[in-house]
Design a protein around this motif. Structure first.
Motif, PDB file in Angstrom:
ATOM      1  N   ARG A 163       0.834  -1.210   0.000  1.00 18.77           N
ATOM      2  CA  ARG A 163       0.000   0.000   0.000  1.00 18.77           C
ATOM      3  C   ARG A 163       0.868   1.258   0.000  1.00 18.77           C
ATOM      4  O   ARG A 163       0.588   2.226  -0.710  1.00 18.77           O
ATOM      5  CB  ARG A 163      -0.896  -0.019   1.242  1.00 18.77           C
ATOM      6  CG  ARG A 163      -1.807   1.191   1.402  1.00 18.77           C
ATOM      7  CD  ARG A 163      -2.544   1.130   2.723  1.00 18.77           C
ATOM      8  NE  ARG A 163      -1.601   1.186   3.831  1.00 18.77           N
ATOM      9  CZ  ARG A 163      -1.786   0.587   5.010  1.00 18.77           C
ATOM     10  NH1 ARG A 163      -2.868  -0.128   5.226  1.00 18.77           N
ATOM     11  NH2 ARG A 163      -0.881   0.706   5.967  1.00 18.77           N
ATOM     12  N   ASP A 164       1.947   1.240   0.792  1.00 20.16           N
ATOM     13  CA  ASP A 164       2.853   2.392   0.829  1.00 20.16           C
ATOM     14  C   ASP A 164       3.542   2.598  -0.515  1.00 20.16           C
ATOM     15  O   ASP A 164       3.745   3.739  -0.947  1.00 20.16           O
ATOM     16  CB  ASP A 164       3.917   2.190   1.910  1.00 20.16           C
ATOM     17  CG  ASP A 164       3.328   2.151   3.307  1.00 20.16           C
ATOM     18  OD1 ASP A 164       2.234   2.709   3.498  1.00 20.16           O
ATOM     19  OD2 ASP A 164       3.957   1.556   4.196  1.00 20.16           O
ATOM     20  N   LYS A 218       2.464   1.834  -3.582  1.00 17.30           N
ATOM     21  CA  LYS A 218       1.551   2.432  -4.551  1.00 17.30           C
ATOM     22  C   LYS A 218       1.366   3.928  -4.277  1.00 17.30           C
ATOM     23  O   LYS A 218       1.303   4.738  -5.206  1.00 17.30           O
ATOM     24  CB  LYS A 218       0.203   1.697  -4.522  1.00 17.30           C
ATOM     25  CG  LYS A 218       0.274   0.290  -5.108  1.00 17.30           C
ATOM     26  CD  LYS A 218      -1.091  -0.320  -5.306  1.00 17.30           C
ATOM     27  CE  LYS A 218      -1.739  -0.721  -4.000  1.00 17.30           C
ATOM     28  NZ  LYS A 218      -3.009  -1.462  -4.217  1.00 17.30           N
ATOM     29  N   ASP A 224      -6.293   6.876  -7.704  1.00 15.80           N
ATOM     30  CA  ASP A 224      -6.552   5.468  -7.398  1.00 15.80           C
ATOM     31  C   ASP A 224      -5.365   4.815  -6.697  1.00 15.80           C
ATOM     32  O   ASP A 224      -5.552   3.967  -5.811  1.00 15.80           O
ATOM     33  CB  ASP A 224      -6.879   4.705  -8.683  1.00 15.80           C
ATOM     34  CG  ASP A 224      -8.248   5.069  -9.230  1.00 15.80           C
ATOM     35  OD1 ASP A 224      -9.035   5.664  -8.471  1.00 15.80           O
ATOM     36  OD2 ASP A 224      -8.533   4.774 -10.406  1.00 15.80           O
ATOM     37  N   GLN A 240      -5.446   6.147  -2.980  1.00 20.03           N
ATOM     38  CA  GLN A 240      -6.688   6.078  -2.206  1.00 20.03           C
ATOM     39  C   GLN A 240      -6.563   5.213  -0.954  1.00 20.03           C
ATOM     40  O   GLN A 240      -6.933   5.631   0.149  1.00 20.03           O
ATOM     41  CB  GLN A 240      -7.810   5.549  -3.097  1.00 20.03           C
ATOM     42  CG  GLN A 240      -9.168   5.493  -2.406  1.00 20.03           C
ATOM     43  CD  GLN A 240     -10.262   5.009  -3.342  1.00 20.03           C
ATOM     44  OE1 GLN A 240      -9.977   4.463  -4.410  1.00 20.03           O
ATOM     45  NE2 GLN A 240     -11.505   5.198  -2.964  1.00 20.03           N
ATOM     46  N   GLU A 241      -6.044   4.012  -1.091  1.00 18.36           N
ATOM     47  CA  GLU A 241      -5.956   3.089   0.041  1.00 18.36           C
ATOM     48  C   GLU A 241      -5.042   3.639   1.135  1.00 18.36           C
ATOM     49  O   GLU A 241      -5.344   3.550   2.328  1.00 18.36           O
ATOM     50  CB  GLU A 241      -5.442   1.732  -0.441  1.00 18.36           C
ATOM     51  CG  GLU A 241      -5.417   0.661   0.631  1.00 18.36           C
ATOM     52  CD  GLU A 241      -4.885  -0.664   0.105  1.00 18.36           C
ATOM     53  OE1 GLU A 241      -4.746  -1.612   0.912  1.00 18.36           O
ATOM     54  OE2 GLU A 241      -4.586  -0.749  -1.105  1.00 18.36           O
ATOM     55  N   HIS A 242      -3.926   4.216   0.744  1.00 18.83           N
ATOM     56  CA  HIS A 242      -2.985   4.768   1.723  1.00 18.83           C
ATOM     57  C   HIS A 242      -3.586   5.963   2.454  1.00 18.83           C
ATOM     58  O   HIS A 242      -3.451   6.089   3.688  1.00 18.83           O
ATOM     59  CB  HIS A 242      -1.703   5.175   1.007  1.00 18.83           C
ATOM     60  CG  HIS A 242      -0.668   5.771   1.901  1.00 18.83           C
ATOM     61  ND1 HIS A 242       0.146   5.011   2.704  1.00 18.83           N
ATOM     62  CD2 HIS A 242      -0.315   7.064   2.125  1.00 18.83           C
ATOM     63  CE1 HIS A 242       0.963   5.793   3.382  1.00 18.83           C
ATOM     64  NE2 HIS A 242       0.703   7.053   3.045  1.00 18.83           N
ATOM     65  N   LEU A 245      -6.765   6.641   2.972  1.00 16.62           N
ATOM     66  CA  LEU A 245      -7.826   6.173   3.862  1.00 16.62           C
ATOM     67  C   LEU A 245      -7.243   5.602   5.142  1.00 16.62           C
ATOM     68  O   LEU A 245      -7.753   5.854   6.240  1.00 16.62           O
ATOM     69  CB  LEU A 245      -8.681   5.117   3.151  1.00 16.62           C
ATOM     70  CG  LEU A 245      -9.857   4.551   3.950  1.00 16.62           C
ATOM     71  CD1 LEU A 245     -10.826   5.671   4.325  1.00 16.62           C
ATOM     72  CD2 LEU A 245     -10.575   3.466   3.160  1.00 16.62           C
ATOM     73  N   SER A 246      -6.158   4.859   5.020  1.00 20.51           N
ATOM     74  CA  SER A 246      -5.509   4.281   6.199  1.00 20.51           C
ATOM     75  C   SER A 246      -4.974   5.367   7.123  1.00 20.51           C
ATOM     76  O   SER A 246      -5.124   5.291   8.348  1.00 20.51           O
ATOM     77  CB  SER A 246      -4.372   3.354   5.756  1.00 20.51           C
ATOM     78  OG  SER A 246      -3.625   2.896   6.865  1.00 20.51           O
ATOM     79  N   GLN A 297      -7.743   7.164   9.040  1.00 16.12           N
ATOM     80  CA  GLN A 297      -8.274   6.361  10.148  1.00 16.12           C
ATOM     81  C   GLN A 297      -7.349   6.391  11.352  1.00 16.12           C
ATOM     82  O   GLN A 297      -7.794   6.401  12.501  1.00 16.12           O
ATOM     83  CB  GLN A 297      -8.491   4.926   9.673  1.00 16.12           C
ATOM     84  CG  GLN A 297      -9.616   4.772   8.668  1.00 16.12           C
ATOM     85  CD  GLN A 297      -9.707   3.379   8.104  1.00 16.12           C
ATOM     86  OE1 GLN A 297      -8.809   2.558   8.290  1.00 16.12           O
ATOM     87  NE2 GLN A 297     -10.807   3.094   7.410  1.00 16.12           N
TER      88      GLN A 297
END
Length: 537
Positions: free
Chosen positions: A127-128, A130, A462, A465-467, A469-470, A473
């Motif tokens: 994730r990091d 990307k 894209d 996005q995942e990073h 969001l993490s 949180q």
């Protein structure tokens, strides 16, 4: 420049000494025997336009996108056709390996070293990685003079919040420092016979070439030319070309589709020592043969367009035997009949010679001191309405594939200075992957299609996005209201640089304080709270 001009020739043209050929004479015996360096099975014939312009009907490849994803897929789908998940995992593994080896080799780590951020957050994850690639791509769109400026909070006009949301400055720089794609232990030493200057990134070049050929079959017209990645880093691959804007850099040999600029295959030139040309063969001929052979394009009747560095009569004959057509400009110092080498022609006049399927042309344009010479195994002796050979029009139209690819890449490439030459090449190839992905996207999407800039921006969103969001949180209030920032004193009468007003390299100089932000631990004067943004992980 791909267009023909007087600069296409290398040496000055000497005064014309050949006598004009009788227009009624169809076969010129002098031309077939003058050049002792050109043993011909058949003589050269003088051709008078127009010849019958017959189109080549042999080409029958299934051109276009192969193994296409669902129509109208998102940009990231096309990017992952080239940058596979397996290769991303390899980068994560090798980056973490290099970081562990580097840190283990240190007796101690300095108190304020950025390496502490590596321990603080942990090893690199998929994730990091990307997210890191998203930042590299976004730096190509939002260009700043130095990396640290992306985290500038001292001046509101220079603030770029997205980069601070992605990584802290130290975290990004330590990932960039440790970024690796190959295990260093597997790379031969310089004194090893198996050593290659491209060892650190050859796997990335191989991935690019493999996927470029797998997902796209180019049209009949191809162009071959050199590209240049400007850098002054230390490497045996560095070439000096004074005609380039960046005079020092790494040279690429590129095969691209003429119309779209899609890069089908490229090779990195390693220098004479590690990339020698076979004896008795011109370097340009060797490059053309190796590129076409790597793509298995022989005996498929592709039409290759090249400039004067590559073109020669011997190469054209060799390609014909291998079922490949060729068109290109000729240098005066190459072997050719003397009536083409030293022609007696007027302005706006063309002269053609033919030997079987080989066509030679010399044309002198008005107001130009030098004539231009061309060779083709596909085109015919035909003039347009202005009396200019259509062969020149064909060359100018089809030669620009590699130049087009270079223009597409240079617009948004992260062309930052670095002493690590291999990283400069890798990030350049990353942008070439994105450009190829965009060409596939355009051919497999219905209107309205995204522009190239919007395509790149969507890809960045894209990837990040995942990073993002993490991090949201984990740190829901990363930039609290300035009024809520609390300070504490540093014990034992110690001081830190103020994150709001201290600038070691600027006019204001270094400013020290005994108070720090409770949240991030950075030094901060009470009067500078309005300039402070917490950037902790």
């Amino acid at each position: 420049m791909s267009d023909i001009s007087e600069d296409s020739e290398v040496s000055d043209i000497e005064s014309d000494t050949d006598s004009d050929v009788d227009l009624a004479q169809e076969i010129t015996e002098s031309e077939s025997s003058e050049d002792e360096n050109m043993p011909n099975q058949r003589p050269w014939f003088r051709i008078y336009p127009p010849e019958i312009d017959e189109m080549q009907q042999n080409f029958a490849e299934n051109v276009g996108l192969q193994d296409a994803p669902p129509r109208n897929s998102r940009p990231i789908t096309y990017f992952f056709l080239f940058m596979t998940m397996d290769f991303l995992r390899q980068i994560v593994r090798e980056t973490n390996r290099y970081a562990a080896d580097y840190i283990a080799s240190k007796d101690r780590i300095q108190r304020f070293s950025r390496l502490h951020d590596w321990f603080k957050v942990g090893v690199l994850t998929l994730r990091d990685l990307k997210a890191f690639l998203a930042v590299i791509l976004n730096m190509g769109i939002n260009k700043k003079p130095v990396i640290t400026e992306y985290w500038n909070t001292k001046f509101a006009s220079q603030s770029t919040k997205w980069f601070r949301d992605m990584f802290s400055r130290n975290r990004f720089q330590v990932i960039l420092k440790f970024f690796h794609i190959t295990n260093n232990a597997m790379i031969p030493n310089r004194d090893d016979p198996q050593y290659s200057p491209t060892g650190k990134f050859q796997c990335f070049v191989d991935l690019f070439n493999e996927k470029s050929k797998q997902y796209y079959t180019p049209n009949q017209s191809l162009s071959i030319d050199e590209n240049f990645i400007g850098t002054r880093g230390r490497s045996i691959m560095i070439q000096y070309i004074p005609s380039k804007a960046a005079k020092f850099g790494v040279k690429l040999w590129v095969l691209a589709e003429s119309i779209t600029g899609y890069i089908v295959h490229l090779n990195v030139y390693k220098g004479k020592r590690y990339d020698p040309t076979p004896a008795g063969m011109l370097q340009g001929s060797y490059v053309v043969n190796s590129l076409l052979d790597s793509c298995s394009f022989f005996n498929k009747y592709y039409h290759v367009v090249t400039d004067s560095f590559f073109t020669s009569i011997d190469l054209a004959k060799e390609l014909l035997r291998k079922g490949t057509f060729m068109t290109g400009t000729l240098r005066k110092n190459r072997a050719m009949p003397s009536s083409i080498k030293n022609p007696t022609i007027n302005e706006n006049e063309a002269k053609f010679l033919r030997q079987g399927q080989l066509l030679l042309c010399v044309y002198k344009e008005a107001r130009r001191r030098k004539p231009v010479r061309l060779l083709s195994t596909s085109c015919k002796a035909v003039l347009n309405n202005n009396g200019k050979p259509k062969l020149i029009e064909h060359y100018n139209t089809k030669m620009g594939g590699v130049d087009l690819a270079d223009q597409l890449v240079s617009a948004y490439v992260n062309d930052r200075k670095t002493m690590k030459v291999w990283k400069k090449v890798v990030f350049n190839l990353l942008q070439r992957m994105v450009t190829n992905a965009y060409i596939l996207y355009k051919q497999n999407s219905d209107a309205p299609r995204l522009s190239r800039l919007s395509f790149l921006q969507s890809l960045i969103e894209d990837l990040a996005q995942e990073h993002l969001l993490s991090r949201q949180q984990r740190l829901p209030n990363r930039e609290p209201n300035n009024a809520r920032i609390r300070l504490r004193k540093i014990p034992n009468v110690k001081e830190k640089d103020c994150s709001g007003c201290s600038d070691r390299n600027g006019w204001d100089g270094r400013k020290r304080t005994r108070t720090v932000c409770v949240r991030c631990g950075n030094g901060l004067h009470k009067k500078c709270k309005h300039n402070h943004v917490c950037v902790d992980e």
